[in-house]
Structure formats: structure tokens, C-alpha cells
Design an enzyme around this catalytic site. Sequence first.
Site, PDB file in Angstrom:
ATOM      1  N   VAL A 178      -1.923   5.892   1.459  1.00 39.95           N
ATOM      2  CA  VAL A 178      -3.117   5.041   1.490  1.00 39.95           C
ATOM      3  C   VAL A 178      -3.217   4.346   2.846  1.00 39.95           C
ATOM      4  O   VAL A 178      -2.224   3.871   3.383  1.00 39.95           O
ATOM      5  CB  VAL A 178      -3.064   3.976   0.369  1.00 39.95           C
ATOM      6  CG1 VAL A 178      -4.306   3.092   0.412  1.00 39.95           C
ATOM      7  CG2 VAL A 178      -2.930   4.651  -0.992  1.00 39.95           C
ATOM      8  N   LEU A 235       0.868  -1.183   0.000  1.00 39.90           N
ATOM      9  CA  LEU A 235       0.000   0.000   0.000  1.00 39.90           C
ATOM     10  C   LEU A 235       0.900   1.226   0.000  1.00 39.90           C
ATOM     11  O   LEU A 235       1.856   1.295   0.777  1.00 39.90           O
ATOM     12  CB  LEU A 235      -0.884   0.032   1.254  1.00 39.90           C
ATOM     13  CG  LEU A 235      -2.155  -0.822   1.277  1.00 39.90           C
ATOM     14  CD1 LEU A 235      -2.883  -0.636   2.597  1.00 39.90           C
ATOM     15  CD2 LEU A 235      -3.075  -0.466   0.125  1.00 39.90           C
ATOM     16  N   ASP A 236       0.609   2.199  -0.862  1.00 39.86           N
ATOM     17  CA  ASP A 236       1.398   3.433  -0.900  1.00 39.86           C
ATOM     18  C   ASP A 236       1.306   4.166   0.436  1.00 39.86           C
ATOM     19  O   ASP A 236       0.318   4.015   1.166  1.00 39.86           O
ATOM     20  CB  ASP A 236       0.896   4.345  -2.025  1.00 39.86           C
ATOM     21  CG  ASP A 236       1.197   3.777  -3.408  1.00 39.86           C
ATOM     22  OD1 ASP A 236       2.135   2.971  -3.524  1.00 39.86           O
ATOM     23  OD2 ASP A 236       0.488   4.144  -4.363  1.00 39.86           O
ATOM     24  N   PRO A 237       2.311   4.993   0.761  1.00 42.61           N
ATOM     25  CA  PRO A 237       2.319   5.694   2.057  1.00 42.61           C
ATOM     26  C   PRO A 237       1.053   6.491   2.347  1.00 42.61           C
ATOM     27  O   PRO A 237       0.585   6.519   3.489  1.00 42.61           O
ATOM     28  CB  PRO A 237       3.539   6.612   1.938  1.00 42.61           C
ATOM     29  CG  PRO A 237       4.450   5.906   1.005  1.00 42.61           C
ATOM     30  CD  PRO A 237       3.547   5.241  -0.006  1.00 42.61           C
TER      31      PRO A 237
END
Length: 309
Positions: free
Chosen positions: A42, A38-40
Site C-alpha cells: 500500500v 500501512l501494508d508493504p
Amino acid sequence: MYNGVLLLHKPVGMTSHDCVMKIRKLLKTKKVGHTGTLDPEVSGVLPICVGRATKIVEYLTEKSKTYDAEVTLGCSTETEDQTGEVTEKKPVLAPPDEQTVQSVLRSLEGTIEQVPPMYSAVKVGGKKLYEYARAGIEVERPKRTITIHHIELTSEIRHEGDKARFRFVVTCSKGTYVRTLAVTIGEKLGYPAHMSNLVRTASGPFTLDECLTFEDVEGLIADGTLSEKLVPIERALDHLPKWIISDTLAKKVENGAVLETPGSFSHLTSEDRIAVFTEAGRCTAVYYPHPTKTGLLKPAKVLVQKSEQ
């Protein structure tokens, strides 16, 4: 020793790797791995495998994911989300109506092709795309086939100044970039767009309401009750076909033996996997059709050792 899947409510501002490192420190073990980045920026469901469950990471990453996303119409960014520099603007004078938006969303259901964003970890020529992007180099990216199982408008369309925003829920296959989906939705509506917020609400069968925050984890460790909150390997592999074996066969399984394929599994393909259970209900291994010997099953992962039987 902890063994199982910790369902973490990942906070905004941390990478998935940051989360793994923090769990390693809290649990005092190196046997920790996540099941899908998961991107930071998100938040949401991040299943983290601990102990013996690290052996099943690959079987969890393949599952579909569900997201609650916000699209902003009126400007696009270099990263396709709210963190990037604005690259194009077009004022939204009259926002599209709900019927139009819903129609666009529904047009994306099914199998579609998607080009990964430049700011992503997809590798081209041995380098990650974001490495090219940071150097100001744009490279050709291979299209990927993804599946949108379901997508639906979940909010009113808000007109804010020269922009419009709305939220949607999407259930999609592994490898789907929701921010790229937001850009595509904007294009179909006639506007530059970006994803302005994203929450992963489910990863396979695991949902946000089951997840623990870091604060929860710390409290459960202090109480000595964290093990009770970990998802057992048996439940985590519930999506795989189940083969219950005798105690005699179980002895062979723990030694990694090749087994004859039972008639009920004769239809399996090379891509299929079987979760092998003892009569007592414990998952001891994952098997798959032998690549060169018809009628036999070979262990992909042995999940127990002799001392654990």
C-alpha cells in the site's frame, strides 16, 4: 533538532517500520515514530512524528483515514489482497451495473462489524494472526466495530476476461481493513473478490498532496529547509479542544501540575483530551479530566521542558 510531523508519501514495497528506520538514518535521530501502519503493498499518506512530536503519536492514530481502493471480482485470495494465493474463483460473465455497485457500497455506510483477516497483525492469544496463518492454522477472530463515514464508486466497472474491476473511495475509522471491505463488497455482489490496489489519500487532516517522497526529504535536508516542511505540533493537534492559558499557568504546566477545570470544559468525559496553548500560540501540553478528582485536569503529555520556554 527536528520537531514536527513529516508527511511521508510511503512507496510500495516498504513496511511502515522500514520507513521509520530510513527517516531515523536520514535525520540522524532515534526520536521517530509513525501514526498508523500501512501494508508493504500500500502507498500513500504516512504521518511520521519526529522529535518532540513523538509524544503526540497516539492522538494522531485515532483519526479517520481515506483510501482509494480497487476491487477485483471473480477470485478471492488467502490474504484478501493481490499478494495472496487464489482460494476461490467464479467467472464474471456479466458484471454488475454501476447503480447496483453504488447501492452495495452505500449499504456499508455507518457502524458495521468486521472480522480481521487472518493475515493481519491483530493479536489473538498473545500471537499475531499472521503467525497462525503462516503455520496453516485458522483461529476464531473477534469481531470489531468500525465506522464507514463515506464510500463511493469512483470509476467505471471494467470487464476484463472472466473478472471485473472498479475503484471506490472510502473514509473510515481507525482499525478498518479495506481488503476485508473489498471481500464484503464482492460477497454482496455475489462473487469472490479481493482488493487489488490501495492508496491512502488522507490520514486525519493530512492529504496526499502535502506529502514528501524520500527523494524530497533528502533534497530538503541537503538544502537545510526540511524543518519548514514539518507540520508543527500545534497544527497536528488542531482537532483537540484548545485551552489558552496565562504565562503564570504555563509555568505550572511545564512542571506537570494538576489544574482546575475551567467552566468551558466542565462537560468533558474521561476519554476527552485538551490541547493547552500559551498566549504566544505554542502548544505546551495535553491534559485530560483527573480520573479520581472531580473538577481537576491532569497532564497526559507535557510537550515542553523548562529550558524550552
